[in-house]
Motif scaffolding. Sequence first.
Motif, PDB file in Angstrom:
ATOM      1  N   ARG A  18       0.745  -1.145   0.034  1.00 25.61           N
ATOM      2  CA  ARG A  18      -0.265  -0.082  -0.163  1.00 25.61           C
ATOM      3  C   ARG A  18       0.904   1.320   0.140  1.00 25.61           C
ATOM      4  NH1 ARG A  18      -3.747  -0.208   4.855  1.00 25.61           N
ATOM      5  NH2 ARG A  18      -2.322  -1.192   5.708  1.00 25.61           N
ATOM      6  N   GLY A 156      -8.992   3.762   7.485  1.00 25.69           N
ATOM      7  CA  GLY A 156      -7.923   2.703   7.243  1.00 25.69           C
ATOM      8  C   GLY A 156      -7.346   2.015   8.337  1.00 25.69           C
ATOM      9  N   LYS A 180     -11.220  -1.711   9.320  1.00 24.24           N
ATOM     10  CA  LYS A 180     -11.033  -0.849   8.248  1.00 24.24           C
ATOM     11  C   LYS A 180     -12.721  -0.611   7.701  1.00 24.24           C
ATOM     12  CE  LYS A 180      -6.641  -1.823   6.515  1.00 24.24           C
ATOM     13  NZ  LYS A 180      -6.055  -2.531   7.352  1.00 24.24           N
ATOM     14  N   SER A 277      -0.288   3.345   4.936  1.00 23.96           N
ATOM     15  CA  SER A 277      -0.825   3.699   3.715  1.00 23.96           C
ATOM     16  C   SER A 277      -0.522   5.232   3.274  1.00 23.96           C
ATOM     17  CB  SER A 277      -2.235   3.591   3.219  1.00 23.96           C
ATOM     18  OG  SER A 277      -2.878   4.459   4.335  1.00 23.96           O
ATOM     19  N   HIS A 279      -2.524   7.635   2.697  1.00 26.97           N
ATOM     20  CA  HIS A 279      -3.215   8.601   3.223  1.00 26.97           C
ATOM     21  C   HIS A 279      -3.058   8.426   4.685  1.00 26.97           C
ATOM     22  CE1 HIS A 279      -7.141   9.523   5.118  1.00 26.97           C
ATOM     23  NE2 HIS A 279      -7.113  10.326   4.134  1.00 26.97           N
ATOM     24  N   SER A 342      -6.782   6.067  -1.392  1.00 30.50           N
ATOM     25  CA  SER A 342      -5.419   5.566  -2.289  1.00 30.50           C
ATOM     26  C   SER A 342      -5.234   4.297  -2.103  1.00 30.50           C
ATOM     27  CB  SER A 342      -4.510   6.708  -1.734  1.00 30.50           C
ATOM     28  OG  SER A 342      -4.278   6.572  -0.241  1.00 30.50           O
ATOM     29  N   SER A 343      -5.626   3.822  -0.836  1.00 31.63           N
ATOM     30  CA  SER A 343      -5.159   2.474  -0.678  1.00 31.63           C
ATOM     31  C   SER A 343      -5.618   1.074  -1.611  1.00 31.63           C
ATOM     32  CB  SER A 343      -5.801   1.838   0.654  1.00 31.63           C
ATOM     33  OG  SER A 343      -5.184   2.670   1.890  1.00 31.63           O
ATOM     34  N   ARG A 347      -3.275  -0.649  -4.681  1.00 29.78           N
ATOM     35  CA  ARG A 347      -3.462  -2.020  -4.864  1.00 29.78           C
ATOM     36  C   ARG A 347      -3.553  -2.250  -6.216  1.00 29.78           C
ATOM     37  NH1 ARG A 347      -5.533  -2.294   0.507  1.00 29.78           N
ATOM     38  NH2 ARG A 347      -7.635  -2.091  -0.239  1.00 29.78           N
TER      39      ARG A 347
END
Length: 362
Positions: A18, A156, A180, A277, A279, A342-343, A347
Amino acid sequence: MTHTNYYCVILAGGKGRRLWPYSRSECPKQFVDFFGTGKSLLQQTFERFSKIVPGENIFISTNKEYLHLVKEQLPKLPKNNILAEPIHRNTAPSMAWATHRIGKLNENASIVVTPADQLITDEDVFIKDIENALDFVAQNDFLLTMGIKPSRPEPGYGYIQLGEQTGNKAVCKVKSFTEKPERNFAKMFMESGEFYWNTGLFLSNLKTLRNSLQKVLPAVLRKFDKEHSEWTFKEEQKFINENFCSYPNMSLDDGILEKSDNVYVMGCRFGWADIGSWHAVYETKCKAEDDNVVIDSDVIFEDCRSNVVRLPKGKLAVINGLDGYIVAEHGNVLMICKKEDSSAMVRKFVNEVQMKRGDEYI
């Protein structure tokens, strides 16, 4: 003061996808000096726990492909303190082996398990909280997690719902775990006051942890003990190489904590962040002008806000008009993408790049 019955297991076998492209297959994030401190996340974690646990009682759980990195970064660590797994199998099998190894050395051990990739901002409080937690599990047959009161609705992170309080005001029985959640649920959790962030820090005495693992995992290492009364670390490693695939791909959270009825959480006060991550990195770091975050990089912004930038040494970035983006360059990859969600995007990018361009970009 360190205690001879205290042990630490640092989990350092993950791929860190990530945080791609800065975290790469040949050198995942735990082995990277991500913040430009001169030390990798693993080295910082080891030094932090060496103030609580004797250095010879710290074990590194990793994968065989990262064995050379552990040896390079922790050259004074005894070789028998590195548990190099032959395949990736998640954290429950990792702890089965670590518990077995520690049990051969000290049946009275109290163990703290930690990811290698955490940011701790108040180390003095951290040391005190960990020492209190180790004392607690030494005297109680509980599985203990460590929680932090949420400061924002972070989707997250994992969340722990508090149950009934124990005689120790800082410790509550765990009512539920949520991994999450959607942002709206994270907001509800934070506002309710009933939830902590799950730090991933986990403690138990040896007997309780071993019993919990034996309920859900195959008797791989018990078989080893039965067949080898005079065991050596070399024989054990050979046995692990041949039999580790017998373990399921199971995490501690899924396999142990969520299925046990003696799981508790201790509320903690140290500053904490999971460097999992982009973020999370953005939320953790201090914001500069217009809420931009620059990590050990040379950047000139114009009309930019809420971005996070990480670039190689010796490069200057001039950025105009970006709002809420990640700009990250490492090796042969430059990634520019929206910070929100963004995670999942990272990926997706990793999978697409690997299929279209090959492993050299991963």
